[in-house]
Design an enzyme around this catalytic site. Structure first.
Site, mmCIF file in Angstrom:
data_model
loop_
_atom_site.group_PDB
_atom_site.id
_atom_site.type_symbol
_atom_site.label_atom_id
_atom_site.label_comp_id
_atom_site.label_asym_id
_atom_site.label_seq_id
_atom_site.Cartn_x
_atom_site.Cartn_y
_atom_site.Cartn_z
ATOM 1 C CG HIS A 29 35.251 33.685 42.400
ATOM 2 N ND1 HIS A 29 34.115 34.229 42.972
ATOM 3 C CD2 HIS A 29 35.108 32.339 42.511
ATOM 4 C CE1 HIS A 29 33.341 33.249 43.402
ATOM 5 N NE2 HIS A 29 33.913 32.100 43.137
ATOM 6 C CG ASP A 43 33.547 37.554 42.847
ATOM 7 O OD1 ASP A 43 33.937 37.285 41.697
ATOM 8 O OD2 ASP A 43 33.264 36.687 43.705
ATOM 9 C CB SER A 63 30.819 30.986 42.610
ATOM 10 O OG SER A 63 31.306 31.077 43.909
ATOM 11 N N GLY A 64 28.575 32.781 41.222
ATOM 12 C CA GLY A 64 28.112 33.376 39.970
ATOM 13 C C GLY A 64 26.614 33.263 39.806
HETATM 14 N N1 ARG Z 1 33.201 30.967 46.219
HETATM 15 C C1 ARG Z 1 32.256 29.924 46.116
HETATM 16 C C2 ARG Z 1 32.240 29.368 44.696
HETATM 17 O O1 ARG Z 1 33.186 29.581 43.978
HETATM 18 C C3 ARG Z 1 30.910 30.323 46.627
HETATM 19 C C4 ARG Z 1 30.946 30.431 48.084
HETATM 20 C C5 ARG Z 1 29.675 30.849 48.679
HETATM 21 N N2 ARG Z 1 29.786 30.571 50.056
HETATM 22 C C6 ARG Z 1 28.832 30.720 50.954
HETATM 23 N N3 ARG Z 1 29.035 30.331 52.164
HETATM 24 N N4 ARG Z 1 27.673 31.241 50.590
HETATM 25 O O2 ARG Z 1 31.392 28.601 44.305
#
Ligand code: ARG
Length: 316
Positions: A76, A129, A234-235
């Site tokens: 994503h 993902d 993320s990632g």
């Molecule tokens: N989707 C988020 C990003 O793009 C990461 C979210 C992680 N969330 C969590 N509560 N651990 O950075």
């Protein structure tokens, strides 16, 4: 005859030793948006696999270096990857993103491979993902730039294990990490899928998410909340100790808010995707139980056997 075979043996010894050493993949060298975390130790040497992915000059995601030319991240993170690979760069060896040193290397991207089951139009939670990012050219490993070991598909991490998630993401939902953007780390225990699903199912939410934690996911966090990854992480890597070194257990994927009680962070499970990774990087070695962690030695064993046969012949 004996001195001759001894001489051959002595000549071969360095080769054998080197073979053994190179199969102990470089990733083993290490001993042992972050909510509620703390700055990583200031030497910047603790998490040398941590990378930042920039899109049009800004940090958007984390990632983990897994080989000279490869970074593992989340699918994503690349909504526009088809037309715009050239707008992304990978920053390696960084500690403070606004205060980069001579240890920092920036690399262009050759190719981005999203997992085939990832569908950006899917309703959350995201399946598949995970993404492989191929760098334009291989990076040289240094004390600040080193890969993390990958777990083999069969690896099961212990739920008692204290893992660490690192990143430059938000420190509270909607609150960016302040300048100079110092890499944060936080310890989070793993939570198995069943338990994690029951936590999500128990949280009365609109719309209800029933069993949102799929087979390719693993959770980490605390029942009481307070420590978690968040937007911008993320990632990035969820690293767990395994057989005496750090192994990449998960990739930051999603959550509901950040650090909320009863709602742990959800990560793409790296063992689940190990086969897919090896299809794209056939030379990749994976950590498994019982052989010091990495099965590279297995791949080198024909050479070792040949040398041993040769050695035996010298004894005749
Ligand atoms: N989707 C988020 C990003 O793009 C990461 C979210 C992680 N969330 C969590 N509560 N651990 O950075």
């Amino acid at each position: 005859m004996v001195p001759f075979s001894l001489a051959v043996w002595l000549l071969l010894l360095p080769v054998l030793l080197q073979d053994a050493a190179s199969s102990e993949a470089v990733c083993e060298a290490q001993a042992q948006r972050i909510i509620g975390g703390r700055p990583a130790p200031s030497d910047g040497l603790s998490w040398p696999w941590q990378v930042s992915i920039f899109y049009q000059g800004k940090h958007i995601c984390g990632g983990a270096l897994i080989a000279e030319k490869w970074v593992l991240s989340a699918a994503h993170c690349f909504p526009n990857f088809k037309m715009q690979t050239k707008h992304y760069v990978v920053v390696l060896g960084a500690y403070q993103l606004l205060n980069t040193s001579s240890n920092t290397v920036t690399s262009d991207i050759q190719r981005i491979i999203l997992h085939p089951s990832y569908d950006s139009y899917d309703t959350p939670p995201p399946r598949g993902d995970i993404a492989l990012v191929e760098l334009k050219s291989p990076v040289s490993f240094t004390a600040y730039i080193r890969p993390i070991c990958l777990p083999e598909a069969s690896v099961q991490f212990s739920m008692e294990e204290s893992c660490v998630v690192t990143g430059w993401g938000e420190i509270q939902p909607g609150v960016a990490l302040p300048p100079p953007l110092t890499l944060q780390e936080v310890k989070v225990p793993l939570i198995d899928r069943e338990k994690c699903n029951s936590l999500f199912n128990a949280a009365q939410r609109e719309p209800p998410l029933y069993n949102p934690v799929g087979p390719g996911m693993i959770c980490a966090g605390y029942q009481e909340g307070g420590k978690d990854s968040c937007q911008g992480d993320s990632g990035g890597p969820l690293a767990c100790p395994y057989d005496g070194h750090w192994v990449l257990a998960g990739v930051v994927s999603w959550g509901i808010g950040c650090g909320r009680p009863g709602l742990p962070g959800v990560y793409s499970s790296v063992p689940f995707y190990a086969t897919w990774i090896s299809q794209h990087i056939p030379s990749m070695t994976f950590a498994m139980r019982g052989n010091g962690g990495v099965n590279g030695r297995e791949q080198n064993s024909p050479a070792v056997i040949l040398l041993l046969v040769f050695f035996a012949l010298t004894l005749l």
